[in-house]
Structures are given as C-alpha cells and as structure tokens.
Design a protein around this motif. Structure first.
Motif, PDB file in Angstrom:
ATOM      1  N   UNK A 107     -19.531  18.462  90.232  1.00 19.98           N
ATOM      2  CA  UNK A 107     -18.455  19.145  89.533  1.00 19.98           C
ATOM      3  C   UNK A 107     -18.044  20.401  90.299  1.00 19.98           C
ATOM      4  N   UNK A 108     -16.760  20.731  90.253  1.00 22.23           N
ATOM      5  CA  UNK A 108     -16.267  21.978  90.836  1.00 22.23           C
ATOM      6  C   UNK A 108     -15.399  22.686  89.803  1.00 22.23           C
ATOM      7  N   UNK A 109     -15.083  23.954  90.068  1.00 20.88           N
ATOM      8  CA  UNK A 109     -14.220  24.688  89.146  1.00 20.88           C
ATOM      9  C   UNK A 109     -12.857  24.026  89.032  1.00 20.88           C
ATOM     10  N   UNK A 110     -12.358  23.503  90.156  1.00 23.68           N
ATOM     11  CA  UNK A 110     -11.039  22.890  90.140  1.00 23.68           C
ATOM     12  C   UNK A 110     -11.069  21.499  89.521  1.00 23.68           C
ATOM     13  N   UNK A 111     -12.159  20.763  89.783  1.00 23.83           N
ATOM     14  CA  UNK A 111     -12.279  19.405  89.274  1.00 23.83           C
ATOM     15  C   UNK A 111     -13.590  19.254  88.506  1.00 23.83           C
ATOM     16  N   UNK A 112     -13.655  19.792  87.299  1.00 22.33           N
ATOM     17  CA  UNK A 112     -14.884  19.653  86.499  1.00 22.33           C
ATOM     18  C   UNK A 112     -15.129  18.194  86.129  1.00 22.33           C
ATOM     19  N   UNK A 113     -16.412  17.820  86.091  1.00 19.17           N
ATOM     20  CA  UNK A 113     -16.772  16.427  85.840  1.00 19.17           C
ATOM     21  C   UNK A 113     -17.861  16.345  84.783  1.00 19.17           C
ATOM     22  N   UNK A 114     -17.625  15.538  83.759  1.00 16.55           N
ATOM     23  CA  UNK A 114     -18.657  15.272  82.759  1.00 16.55           C
ATOM     24  C   UNK A 114     -19.720  14.327  83.295  1.00 16.55           C
TER      25      UNK A 114
END
Length: 502
Positions: A107-114
């Motif tokens: 996960x990244x701040x720009x592309x959060x991932x569950x």
C-alpha cells in the motif's frame, strides 16, 4: 418474468484443456456435469494472461489498457464503474467469496490497498469488514495460493472458527512455520483447505438469498490450480505421473520466434535488457526442469483441479437442493491459462500461446442455454459483465467495451465477435505486447520491436511454426495488422451522444 440469478465460478490459472468431458486426462465429474447441462465454448480468451488485469476486466467490462490496472502490483481504482454496482442498483444482492486481487500487496499513500500488508493479516479488521468492495455488498476474501505467507483475511478467521487455531503450521514464513522443502503434498487437512471454505461460504449465502427471496450476483473465486503445486492427501497422489501425457517443446520451434522465447530454454538467460522499473520481469527466466519434476508437476496440477471440482460440485448440489438451479445462470471459467511443458514453458509470462490465453468456458442456464453443445464462437472475459447485465434485462453502461454475448449463449446467433484481443504489459515499454486472435489466424505485435508472431491455428494448432518473417505470408500479415488496428479502434468506449445546435 423472474429475473435470473448469476453464479460466476472461477479457477485461477487453469489450462483450457483440463476438463474431462472435453477430452482431458483429468477427472472433473462436476465440471463435466456443467458441460452436459450447458454449452462449452471452446474459443474463450482472457484480455490479459495475469491475475489483476483480467480480474479487473471481469468486473468493469473494460480492457486493462482502459481500466488502468495494467499489470500485477497495480490497483483498480475505486472510481471505475463495476458490474456489481449495476446489479446492486437494480436490486440484486452482490457478493464475492475467495480471491479478488484487485489491489496490490503493498500500500502507498497515493494508492492505498486493503489487500496489502499489514491490513492483510489484521484479523480484527476483517472480522468487521465485509464490504462494500468494488460493487460487491458482501465479500469474504483471501490472498494466498496454497501455502503462501500471504494467508489472512476472512479465510484465516474461518480456520480459527473451525477450531484450527494452529493453522499457521500449514503456511510459509514469516506468517507460518511450514517447512519450505515440502513439495507436492500439502499437510493441511482438507476440511480447512480454502476450497472447502469457498464452497461452505458460497452455500451459506445461497441459503440466505433463497430465504430472503432476493436475486443475486455471486462470484465464487477459487485459488487453484495456481502454483505452487501442492494438494492435500489423497489428491496429491490421485494421478500417476508416469501415466500422464506430458507436454514438451517441439525441436526448433523457437528459432523463428522473438528472442525471449529461445532464452527460456537456456540455463542462465540474461533478460537485463528488459529490466525497466526494477520490478521482477514475470516469466522471463529459465524454464528448464528435470524430466521427473515436469511429470510430477502435471500430476499435482491435475490433483488440484480434481479437488477443486469436488467443491464446485458441492455448490452445484446446493443450487439443486434450494431449487435455485433453473433460475440461475452458472458460468465456469478461469482468469488465464497455464503452461506445464507446452513449448518448453512453465507457469506464465509474455508468451501468448493458446495454452496461456485460451480458457475453459462453460455456461449453464436450464431451458435457455442449449445443453450438451460445444461452440467455437469467440468469447472474451471482457464480455462477461455486459452479457450478465443483458441476460438480466439491465442496461449496459457505455463505459463497458466488451460485447453482449447473450444471443450467442442462448443459441440465437452464431457469434458476437470475430476476434479477441489479449494484452500483456509487464514493464512500461520493454515488455508491452498485444495479440489479435481471429477465426483462423493469430498475430502478436511488440511495442518498438520489428519482430512478432503469426500463426495459422487451422494448419498449425500447436503453434510450432511462426510465419511472421515468411515472405509467402507478407500480404496476410499486412491484412492482419490492419484488422488488428481496426480491432483496437473498435474497443474504444462509445462516445457521448452528439447534440445538435441550431
């Protein structure tokens, strides 16, 4: 007229020729049942031979180059319109049980991932989260294939609820403690194998939907037979590797192919020229394996399929027991194919042979879809969403670029498309290719490279003779390149309607 239900059942990385009723050596009595009671489409294709891009195409009705989740490690953005949202707005219950893989493991701040660490294994979070997720109002998810350390989410919770608090012993470090040297036999009890979990939870939802009298769109998403090759007893020993047909390379077949094909048959190939982002180049490695190991891999792969078939049968039996079968459209397919020796290749990668991009594809709808038939009408997984909506009398959004196959499924028209397009982009520029599959011929082009592939699937179904550089086929290649460009133009979304002004 009562609206039909939709039950989509998928495997992961299953070769098209692994259904017993269609002539394969594998034992699949329940998939055979679907083939007898419905139609088997023998020319179905994926829009991309990897998980995230194709799975995102299934729910968006768009190609990877359109929905944006173009390779592994990317994310399908939440603002993409999905088939689940369409069904939910029409009053359907929507659910996904099993593998999603719409988001990456990091996960990244720009592309959060569950679906990323550490959320992946935060069981307290998953106890309270069941959606909404990409148009599914209820999800129960997992992410691991066989004993991978990615185990967690709702699957791990279910194992604990079954009384197996020590489930970590069946999975690899750092999550678990299983010995990584164990091969082929997975010591996990079958009763807590994820096939059993998917079937049990699918059936629980079917009971709920029946009781509440609500139409449903339900996706049961199995993980097998995706490697690693592991199956619990007795499925690990169901097939004798010495009695199976083991695919192999045709001598000299890669001589006329692009260079990365031949390199897979080297002991230590150098693919550094393809490194662009620093991420792994998927499938670009040596594919050489000892003969005994190749045989055992096929035997275990078939065992995984037969085990999965058992639990697919449990779901089909539940449909019957609940009286839902006649009102439910059942589709079985996979997200992409698999190599287990064909062309000297293993697993998957940037090799668009039929083994990797063609799929098993079964459709059953009693009294509507012809039973016991085999059809060669070309299908694509990008067509699933618009076809499901059409069969349920719902409007297909303009954003979906797949075609409506309902007339073909119902036996009212011969075909809805004369080609399929398969994309593979694993690096921004160095690994970027597309394949046009027509009724007879197949063409693959590579970004910024003069080489390519041209196969005559009628005269050379094993794709052993690449005709790309054959001067006798120059005119045909030009014709197919033009058809490929037309196909690319044709898969653009429909524009907004034009409004005339005075």
């Amino acid at each position: 007229m009562k609206r039909p239900n939709i039950l989509l059942i998928t495997s992961d990385q299953q070769h098209w020729d692994t259904i017993g009723a269609l002539g394969a050596e594998v034992h699949t009595p329940n998939l055979d049942r679907l083939a007898r009671e419905g139609t088997a489409f023998t020319r179905a294709y994926c829009p991309n031979p990897t998980c995230t891009p194709t799975r995102a195409s299934i729910i968006t009705g768009q190609y990877p180059s359109q929905h944006g989740a173009w390779t592994l490690g990317t994310k399908l953005l939440e603002n993409r319109r999905t088939v689940g949202e369409e069904f939910a707005e029409a009053g359907y219950r929507t659910a996904l049980i099993g593998k999603a893989h719409f988001q990456p493991l990091r996960s990244t701040d720009r592309y959060p991932s569950l679906e990323a660490y550490p959320t992946l294994q935060d069981l307290d979070f998953w106890r309270s989260f069941h959606g909404p997720f990409y148009g599914f109002d209820h999800v129960e998810l997992a992410r691991n294939h066989t004993n991978e350390a990615h185990v967690g989410q709702h699957y791990a919770i279910w194992m604990e609820e079954k009384g197996f608090a020590d489930w970590r012993q069946y999975f690899l470090a750092p999550t678990g403690t299983m010995d990584p040297r164990i091969a082929h036999t997975w010591p996990i009890p079958e009763e807590i194998h994820y096939d059993a979990w998917i079937a049990e939870r699918t059936n629980a939802l079917l009971e709920q939907y029946k009781e509440e009298g609500e139409p449903f769109f339900l996706w049961s998403s199995f993980f097998d037979p995706h490697p690693d090759y592991l199956a619990p007893s007795p499925w690990d020993a169901m097939y004798d590797p010495e009695k199976l047909t083991i695919p192999a390379i045709t001598p000299g077949e890669h001589a006329a192919n692009p260079p990365h094909f031949g390199q897979t048959q080297e002991e230590q190939p150098d693919f550094s020229r393809l490194q662009e982002t620093g991420q792994a180049v998927h499938g670009y490695r040596s594919h050489l394996l000892p003969e005994g190991e190749r045989k055992q891999l096929v035997a275990t792969y078939y065992g995984m399929i037969s085990l999965m078939d058992k639990y697919i049968g449990n779901i089909l039996d539940k449909l019957d027991a609940l009286g839902l079968a006649d009102d439910t459209i059942v589709v079985f397919t996979t997200d992409h194919g698999h190599f287990f020796g064909q062309h000297g290749l293993q697993y998957k990668g940037g090799f668009h042979y039929e083994d990797l991009i063609k799929l098993p594809f079964l459709v059953r709808y009693p009294g509507q879809v012809p039973a016991g038939e085999r059809k060669t009408a070309i299908q694509s997984l990008v067509d699933l969403a618009p076809t499901f909506l059409s069969l349920c009398g719902l409007e297909i959004p303009a954003s979906m670029t797949g075609v409506d196959q309902s007339g073909v499924w119902l036996g009212r028209q011969a075909e809805a498309r004369d080609h399929a397009i398969c994309e593979f982009r694993h690096e921004p520029t160095t690994i970027h290719q597309k394949t046009y599959v027509g009724r007879r011929y197949k063409l693959t082009v590579y970004y910024n490279h003069p080489y390519g592939e041209l196969f005559d699937l009628e005269l050379d179904p094993g794709e052993a003779r690449n005709l790309w550089d054959n001067p006798d086929y120059g005119a045909l290649k030009s014709e197919l390149l033009l058809k490929f460009l037309w196909a690319e133009l044709g898969k653009e979304p429909m524009p907004m309607p034009r409004i005339w002004h005075a």
